[in-house]
Design a protein around this motif. Structure first.
Motif, short mmCIF file in Angstrom:
data_model
loop_
_atom_site.label_atom_id
_atom_site.label_comp_id
_atom_site.label_asym_id
_atom_site.label_seq_id
_atom_site.Cartn_x
_atom_site.Cartn_y
_atom_site.Cartn_z
N VAL A 116 0.77 -1.22 -0.05
CA VAL A 116 0.08 -0.04 0.00
C VAL A 116 0.99 1.14 -0.02
O VAL A 116 0.63 2.26 -0.76
CB VAL A 116 -1.16 0.12 1.19
CG1 VAL A 116 -1.79 1.38 1.34
CG2 VAL A 116 -1.87 -1.11 0.94
N ILE A 117 1.98 1.36 0.87
CA ILE A 117 2.91 2.31 0.89
C ILE A 117 3.47 2.57 -0.33
O ILE A 117 3.67 3.63 -0.78
CB ILE A 117 3.64 2.27 2.00
CG1 ILE A 117 2.92 2.28 3.58
CG2 ILE A 117 4.91 3.38 2.22
CD1 ILE A 117 3.83 2.03 4.73
N ILE A 118 4.16 1.53 -1.00
CA ILE A 118 4.81 1.68 -2.19
C ILE A 118 3.88 2.04 -3.34
O ILE A 118 4.42 3.17 -4.06
CB ILE A 118 5.34 0.32 -2.78
CG1 ILE A 118 6.32 0.12 -1.58
CG2 ILE A 118 6.05 0.44 -3.95
CD1 ILE A 118 7.66 0.93 -1.61
N GLU A 119 2.73 1.53 -3.36
CA GLU A 119 1.65 2.12 -4.51
C GLU A 119 1.49 3.39 -4.26
O GLU A 119 1.19 4.02 -5.24
CB GLU A 119 0.26 1.29 -4.50
CG GLU A 119 0.53 -0.34 -4.80
CD GLU A 119 -0.62 -1.13 -4.87
OE1 GLU A 119 -0.77 -2.14 -5.21
OE2 GLU A 119 -1.68 -0.64 -4.00
N SER A 120 1.14 3.87 -2.99
CA SER A 120 0.61 5.37 -3.05
C SER A 120 1.93 6.37 -3.13
O SER A 120 1.69 7.51 -3.70
CB SER A 120 0.15 5.65 -1.54
OG SER A 120 1.23 5.45 -0.60
N ASN A 121 3.26 5.89 -2.72
CA ASN A 121 4.32 6.82 -3.14
C ASN A 121 4.79 6.68 -4.48
O ASN A 121 5.59 7.74 -5.02
CB ASN A 121 5.51 6.34 -2.26
CG ASN A 121 5.35 6.74 -0.76
OD1 ASN A 121 5.73 8.01 -0.54
ND2 ASN A 121 4.86 6.00 0.14
N PHE A 122 4.60 5.49 -5.34
CA PHE A 122 4.99 5.52 -6.68
C PHE A 122 4.04 5.52 -7.83
O PHE A 122 4.53 5.47 -8.87
CB PHE A 122 6.23 4.22 -6.74
CG PHE A 122 7.42 4.39 -5.94
CD1 PHE A 122 8.53 5.02 -6.49
CD2 PHE A 122 7.57 3.79 -4.69
CE1 PHE A 122 9.63 5.23 -5.69
CE2 PHE A 122 8.69 4.06 -4.11
CZ PHE A 122 9.85 4.70 -4.45
N GLY A 123 2.96 5.46 -7.39
CA GLY A 123 1.82 5.35 -8.31
C GLY A 123 1.79 4.16 -9.24
O GLY A 123 1.32 4.21 -10.29
N VAL A 124 2.09 3.04 -8.58
CA VAL A 124 2.17 1.70 -9.34
C VAL A 124 1.51 0.71 -8.72
O VAL A 124 0.90 0.84 -7.42
CB VAL A 124 3.86 0.96 -9.50
CG1 VAL A 124 4.52 2.13 -10.31
CG2 VAL A 124 4.35 0.99 -8.18
#
Length: 84
Positions: A47-55
């Motif tokens: 969730v954190i990676i998706e929100s920070n990188f938009g992937v």
């Protein structure tokens, strides 16, 4: 996005969100063992990676992820695919 920026951002996230000591993070170390992640931690990480990188990450993306470098490469590829 340059791989160096990806690495720095991911490491920053791990230190801040997962309270990981920055000194234990190394490209060749085992991601799961070093971070001592359980299944809920993986969900949080995604969730954190998706929100920070938009992937978007799915479970099958992690099949070949063993080391931190594998994880960095995965995110770099996801960003490149999104921009293509």
């Amino acid at each position: 996005m340059e791989i160096e920026n990806i690495v720095n951002k991911i490491n920053e996230i791990l230190v801040e969100e997962f309270e990981v000591d920055e000194e234990v993070i190394a490209a060749d170390k085992n991601l799961k063992d070093t971070l001592d992640l359980d299944s809920l931690d993986y969900v949080d990480l995604v969730v954190i990676i998706e929100s920070n990188f938009g992937v978007k990450l799915v479970e099958s993306d992690f099949t070949d992820v063993v080391s931190f470098q594998d994880f960095y490469n995965l995110i770099e590829q996801k960003i490149a695919d999104k921009q293509a």
